[in-house]
Design an enzyme around this catalytic site. Structure first.
Site, PDB file in Angstrom:
ATOM      1  N   ARG A  52      15.209 -85.009  43.795  1.00  0.00           N
ATOM      2  CA  ARG A  52      15.058 -84.007  42.952  1.00  0.00           C
ATOM      3  C   ARG A  52      16.427 -83.443  42.298  1.00  0.00           C
ATOM      4  NH1 ARG A  52      15.270 -78.778  44.904  1.00  0.00           N
ATOM      5  NH2 ARG A  52      13.873 -79.317  46.836  1.00  0.00           N
ATOM      6  N   TYR A 104       9.132 -74.797  17.141  1.00  0.00           N
ATOM      7  CA  TYR A 104       8.250 -75.254  18.216  1.00  0.00           C
ATOM      8  C   TYR A 104       7.442 -73.884  18.640  1.00  0.00           C
ATOM      9  CZ  TYR A 104       5.391 -77.271  21.836  1.00  0.00           C
ATOM     10  OH  TYR A 104       4.408 -77.877  22.677  1.00  0.00           O
ATOM     11  N   ASP A 177      16.991 -78.269  18.929  1.00  0.00           N
ATOM     12  CA  ASP A 177      15.738 -79.034  19.280  1.00  0.00           C
ATOM     13  C   ASP A 177      15.780 -80.402  18.339  1.00  0.00           C
ATOM     14  OD1 ASP A 177      13.317 -80.404  19.478  1.00  0.00           O
ATOM     15  OD2 ASP A 177      12.298 -78.286  19.984  1.00  0.00           O
ATOM     16  N   LYS A 202       7.580 -87.459  22.524  1.00  0.00           N
ATOM     17  CA  LYS A 202       7.405 -87.750  21.014  1.00  0.00           C
ATOM     18  C   LYS A 202       8.264 -89.257  20.817  1.00  0.00           C
ATOM     19  CE  LYS A 202       5.491 -83.825  21.466  1.00  0.00           C
ATOM     20  NZ  LYS A 202       6.236 -82.487  20.992  1.00  0.00           N
TER      21      LYS A 202
HETATM   22  C1  LIG Z   1       6.337 -81.182  21.703  1.00  0.00           C
HETATM   23  C2  LIG Z   1       7.631 -80.470  21.406  1.00  0.00           C
HETATM   24  C3  LIG Z   1       8.265 -79.704  22.296  1.00  0.00           C
HETATM   25  C4  LIG Z   1       7.599 -79.472  23.751  1.00  0.00           C
HETATM   26  O1  LIG Z   1       7.757 -80.573  24.285  1.00  0.00           O
HETATM   27  P1  LIG Z   1       6.822 -81.257  25.550  1.00  0.00           P
HETATM   28  O2  LIG Z   1       7.273 -82.383  25.855  1.00  0.00           O
HETATM   29  O3  LIG Z   1       5.379 -81.107  25.102  1.00  0.00           O
HETATM   30  O4  LIG Z   1       6.883 -80.180  26.743  1.00  0.00           O
HETATM   31  C5  LIG Z   1       9.393 -78.940  21.841  1.00  0.00           C
HETATM   32  N1  LIG Z   1       9.737 -79.034  20.440  1.00  0.00           N
HETATM   33  C6  LIG Z   1       9.294 -79.890  19.839  1.00  0.00           C
HETATM   34  C7  LIG Z   1       9.840 -80.149  18.133  1.00  0.00           C
HETATM   35  C8  LIG Z   1       8.064 -80.521  20.121  1.00  0.00           C
HETATM   36  O5  LIG Z   1       7.599 -81.086  19.138  1.00  0.00           O
END
Ligand SMILES: *Cc1c(COP(=O)(O)O)cnc(C)c1O
Length: 382
Positions: A52, A104, A177, A202
């Protein structure tokens, strides 16, 4: 082994060139162990005790991401949300944080609901307006400025270097992000950010077959230690096999992202003056308000994400999405297959997303196939 003289394309393709010394395997084994041997003298000389807090399955993908982001360290998480929320949970109740109006939606929702309830003072600003960002700073109280560029799902562009500088002057950290920009196009740490975050679900993984998140940091400081504490104590960790799949995906990050950018640019240019389309939102278009800043901080393309606003409103947008045959009607982004989504149905009426908007994630198919499919889908809106 690759080294610092090698280009990021080379580092990614070879996963830093690591091999397994025991078997000479080019693709490393998947370590599944949850626990590690304590030495007879009661020490943990391997540096590992329990999966963990630390898992050898993360070593290579974290090292690759560290290299691609020009950071000092990286950490994998169970999801993008686990990685983003860790950056806020590492703060203290009462701390002030500044977030973008367009970001997001899932993270925005969590911040407005859970994080505010927990005691964070969360303030939204229009991040493309630097004067507004400056005005929002409360020196001594503001601890984190959250950036997302291009911002989901309108693709508003934030001047990352300028916002990071404003944050720094106010004594706050800046985190970005960078899920949509990817390490192929933008390097937020080089632009002054302290932390860069990815939904590895992604583009980093790129095959729509795992959910994962990642952070990379400019410094292994006390904030990074607190984030590591959130990961190991709250326990939002990915599985070993998923970490291995992420590395496999990252090996093709560069060709995938470049192909997706080229497709998104072609689709945006084809539909920008289309009679059934109100507006195409894509930072790669010269008329996009953030184009000049995007050109400055993104190199090699403007990302694989764009949105179209369909003439005729919400009904016409949903009907268009219903008629596509090749684009996949699904949420998420960054896979090899192109996705289309009526974003308003997800985000709901309170969000800044217009109801006539379709969000497109360009995959790596042939652009003319993607364009022809959208053409026939729009044709039905007569
Ligand atoms: C999908 C996404 C998230 C969240 O990620 P998860 O892997 O679905 O938890 C955060 N920021 C952006 C820009 C995203 O496209």
């Amino acid at each position: 082994m690759t080294d610092k003289s090698h280009k990021p394309e080379t580092i990614a393709a070879q996963g830093l060139g690591w091999i397994d010394e025991t078997t000479r395997a080019v693709s490393l084994p998947i370590h599944m162990s949850s626990t590690f041997i304590r030495d007879p003298d009661n020490q943990y000389r391997s540096g590992r005790e329990y999966a963990r807090s630390d898992n050898p399955a993360y070593d290579q993908p974290e090292a690759v991401l560290t290299a691609l982001e020009n950071g000092k360290a990286a950490m994998l998480f169970a999801s993008g949300m686990a990685s983003a929320s860790a950056c806020f949970l590492a703060l203290k109740p009462g701390d002030h944080v500044v977030i973008p109006k367009v970001m997001y939606w899932g993270l925005r929702l969590w911040l407005m609901d859970f994080a505010r309830g927990w005691g964070l003072d969360v303030e939204e600003v229009e991040m493309s307006d630097l004067a507004a960002v400056k005005a929002a700073m409360r020196p001594g109280k503001t601890k984190l400025v959250w950036i997302e560029s291009p911002g989901n799902p309108m693709w508003n562009v934030t001047d990352i270097a300028a916002v990071a500088e404003i944050a720094k002057k106010a004594g706050a950290r800046a985190a970005a992000d960078s899920t949509v920009s990817t390490p192929v196009l933008t390097h937020p740490l080089d632009l002054g950010c302290d932390i860069v975050m990815h939904s590895a679900t992604k583009y980093l993984n790129g095959h729509s077959d795992i959910v994962m998140g990642a952070l990379a940091t400019k410094a292994e400081d006390e904030y990074w230690e607190r984030i590591a504490g959130v990961r190991s104590r709250v326990g939002g960790i990915p599985g070993s096999f998923e970490a291995w799949l992420l590395l496999r995906g990252m090996r093709t990050l560069f060709p995938r992202v470049k192909a997706a950018c080229a497709n998104a640019q072609k689709v945006a240019e084809h539909f920008v003056k289309h009679p059934r389309i109100e507006e195409v939102l894509y930072p790669g278009l010269k008329n996009h308000p953030g184009h000049a800043i995007a050109a400055k901080q993104m190199s090699g393309g403007f990302g694989g994400m764009l949105s179209i606003r369909v003439k005729g409103g919400e009904g016409a947008a949903i009907a268009t999405a219903a008629r596509v045959k090749l684009w996949k009607r699904a949420t998420s982004l960054g896979g090899t297959e192109s996705l289309i989504e009526h974003r308003g149905s997800i985000e709901g009426p309170g969000a800044p997303c217009p109801m006539d908007l379709l969000r497109l994630s360009a995959g790596i198919e042939d652009a003319s196939d993607l364009i022809a499919d959208l053409e026939q889908a729009l044709d039905g809106n007569s």
